[in-house]
Write an enzyme that holds these catalytic residues in place. Structure first.
Site, short mmCIF file in Angstrom:
data_model
loop_
_atom_site.label_atom_id
_atom_site.label_comp_id
_atom_site.label_asym_id
_atom_site.label_seq_id
_atom_site.Cartn_x
_atom_site.Cartn_y
_atom_site.Cartn_z
CG ASP A 75 -0.31 -0.40 2.50
OD1 ASP A 75 0.62 -1.22 2.52
OD2 ASP A 75 -0.72 0.15 3.53
CD GLU A 112 8.05 2.19 6.23
OE1 GLU A 112 8.44 3.35 6.02
OE2 GLU A 112 6.85 1.87 6.31
O1 LIG Z 1 -1.04 3.38 8.18
C1 LIG Z 1 -0.99 3.17 6.83
C2 LIG Z 1 -0.74 1.71 6.50
O2 LIG Z 1 0.42 1.27 7.21
C3 LIG Z 1 0.76 -0.08 7.17
O3 LIG Z 1 1.43 -0.40 5.94
C4 LIG Z 1 2.82 -0.25 5.86
O4 LIG Z 1 3.51 -0.64 7.05
C5 LIG Z 1 3.34 -2.02 7.46
C6 LIG Z 1 4.19 -2.21 8.70
O5 LIG Z 1 5.55 -2.16 8.40
C7 LIG Z 1 3.72 -2.98 6.33
O6 LIG Z 1 3.35 -4.29 6.70
C8 LIG Z 1 3.00 -2.59 5.04
O7 LIG Z 1 3.51 -3.41 4.00
C9 LIG Z 1 3.32 -1.13 4.73
O8 LIG Z 1 2.77 -0.74 3.51
C10 LIG Z 1 -0.42 -1.02 7.35
O9 LIG Z 1 -0.08 -2.36 7.11
C11 LIG Z 1 -1.59 -0.63 6.47
O10 LIG Z 1 -2.67 -1.48 6.66
C12 LIG Z 1 -1.94 0.81 6.84
O11 LIG Z 1 -3.10 1.20 6.18
#
Ligand SMILES: OC[C@H]1O[C@H](O[C@H]2O[C@H](CO)[C@@H](O)[C@H](O)[C@H]2O)[C@H](O)[C@@H](O)[C@@H]1O
Length: 515
Positions: free
Chosen positions: A269, A469
């Site tokens: 995302d 990240e």
């Molecule tokens: O808050 C926005 C989005 O954040 C997350 O996505 C991102 O961080 C996660 C944790 O590291 C990772 O798993 C994911 O691949 C990243 O894009 C969350 O998972 C989303 O659901 C959220 O909307």
């Protein structure tokens, strides 16, 4: 932020706030309300000293000889302490006041704004914990995820109430499998297997299951991402409302909100990978796509379940899942594989309504994405030399391999899962797959990418004092950007992948670590 009092009292007090003509509340009044009625963000998790942490455990990264690299690896290893948490007892006593879910076991969080457990991040956290010899911590991560399957029927995107409408790339079986490989703990496998079976059902039924007939008339069953939600994501509420402004009808907005949440389920995302028009987020069409990577993970899940069931003597389950894996392998070959291009492409459904879709050649999305190469992670594919020869050629000319690692895509969209960002999980799956191949060229390529990735992580760490990240793969020593939030540090999966790469490839005395 958690509530200090129950929801109805909090709502009543919120309604009492003085409103301007526009209906808005002043910043001062709102700040006062937040102070009086909400606890500080993050206060629902407390630090936890991992029971199995040792400063430099026996057998830690034996092939890392270079002293600079060793010192850095020990620092990364010690980051597990700062990322370890336990849910505060107050959450267990009064779960309704909190969005954090009352998980029982200690956990490892990614870091910064991500102060809760995330599903697919946990796989690379575990790979790092295993390199750090922290087997109990690794099992705790899995036990928490199993408890989510018990409660909800699937592993949530993350351990928050507002994530209960969707999952994330399904890697629970891979976590169990890796831990079993290191510990031979059969009772751990016995405890985990029922959750794996339940999770398999979640991804292969209802809205996640899609039937598709190939060019020879065979009908296959594959899976897609599909969130059970058609409102703005609570964690990004205002951003989603703003993104939807240009859509006029409520029903178009709802469809768009579902696509946003389904894209979050994909872990990518956001990315042009899911967009009909690369410059317009409102054209997200994730639920109309059969993704290569998701189906690769589910194939791996089926293979893992078959092996794990066999180890505990459950031959019926083993047989059933080895048949299921055979069927999915055939489906992946016939729907995604493109022999001429030497890649596996996502398949775009021409509409979302048919019971059985008909495969058409133009449905394959032939744009370069790192996900087109994720199947090399699986032995079934990386052990096929003639296929791998094609894949390597195609990968080399794809433009994805850059100075500091593998780019997510070639599109400069300013979304975070696009160029120039490189993400630790994608590097790891492709490198590990190439390293397991029978072809020398693939193994050399794996080592080369791992060295580039380790160097850029090292250099950026020296420069900024932290692990990131995501990284900018255009040049060594740059962290990534783009997307809807500022770049985050900490960082669980990046730490895990560096430790896993150092464990696999080592680092000789005389190999320079700087860029
Ligand atoms: O808050 C926005 C989005 O954040 C997350 O996505 C991102 O961080 C996660 C944790 O590291 C990772 O798993 C994911 O691949 C990243 O894009 C969350 O998972 C989303 O659901 C959220 O909307």
């Amino acid at each position: 932020m958690s509530l200090k009092f129950n929801l109805s009292k909090t709502e009543k007090e919120f309604d009492k706030l003085k409103r301007r003509k526009s209906g808005k509340v002043s910043v001062k009044d709102l700040s006062g309300f937040i102070k009086s009625y909400l606890n500080e963000a993050g206060s629902d998790l407390v630090y936890h000293e991992p029971v199995d942490f040792e400063y430099e455990p026996i057998g830690f990264l034996p092939r890392v000889e270079n002293l600079k690299v060793r010192k850095w690896a020990v620092e990364i290893h010690s980051l597990w302490k700062s990322l370890s948490r336990k849910v505060d007892d107050r959450v267990i006593e009064n779960p309704d006041l909190h969005t954090i879910l009352p998980l029982k076991y200690p956990m490892v969080i990614p870091g910064s704004r991500f102060r809760e457990v995330y599903y697919w991040d946990s796989y690379w956290v575990i790979r790092g914990l295993l390199a750090s010899k922290m087997y109990e911590s690794a099992k705790s991560v899995v036990y928490n995820l199993i408890s989510l399957v018990d409660e909800y029927g699937f592993v949530l995107n993350g351990a928050r109430a507002y994530y209960s409408n969707r999952s994330q790339p399904p890697l629970l079986s891979s976590m169990v499998f890796e831990i079993y490989k290191r510990t031979n703990d059969l009772s751990f496998v016995k405890k985990s297997l029922p959750a794996l079976l339940k999770e398999h059902k979640f991804w292969n039924s209802g809205v996640h299951e899609v039937k598709i007939q190939d060019s020879e008339g065979c009908i296959h069953s594959l899976s897609r991402y599909y969130a059970m939600w058609n409102k703005p994501r609570p964690e990004s509420f205002t951003i989603d409302k703003e993104s939807a402004l240009k859509l006029l009808s409520d029903s178009d907005k709802q469809l768009f909100y579902r696509e946003l949440a389904s894209t979050a389920e994909s872990g990518w995302d956001f990315s042009t990978r899911w967009m009909r028009n690369q410059s317009d987020l409102t054209t997200l069409a994730t639920t109309s796509i059969l993704p290569v990577d998701l189906n690769t993970y589910i194939l791996k899940m089926e293979l893992d379940i078959a092996t794990l069931a066999k180890t505990i003597g459950d031959s019926l389950t083993a047989e059933h899942f080895s048949e299921a894996s055979e069927a999915r392998r055939t489906a992946i070959n016939s729907i995604f594989w493109n022999s001429e291009k030497g890649q596996w492409f996502d398949y775009w459904l021409s509409n979302n309504f048919e019971e059985v879709h008909k495969w058409e050649a133009q449905g394959q999305n032939q744009i370069s994405f790192a996900s087109n190469f994720i199947p090399v992670w699986i032995e079934l594919f990386n052990s096929d030399d003639s296929k791998m020869e094609k894949v390597i050629k195609s990968f080399q000319s794809s433009g994805l391999l850059c100075a500091a690692g593998i780019a997510t895509s070639l599109s400069h969209s300013s979304e975070q899962w696009d160029f120039p960002n490189g993400w630790a999980p994608l590097q790891h799956m492709i490198v590990e797959g190439l390293a397991r191949s029978g072809l020398k060229e693939a193994r050399c390529m794996a080592k080369d990418i791992a060295v580039r990735w380790i160097r850029t992580n090292y250099e950026t760490y020296k420069e900024t004092g932290t692990m990131h990240e995501k990284y900018d793969v255009e040049a060594c020593g740059k962290f990534g950007g783009g997307g809807e939030y500022v770049p985050q540090t900490g960082f669980g999966w990046s730490n895990g992948v560096v430790l896993a790469f150092l464990e696999e490839f080592g680092w000789p005395q005389d190999l320079e670590i700087g860029c």
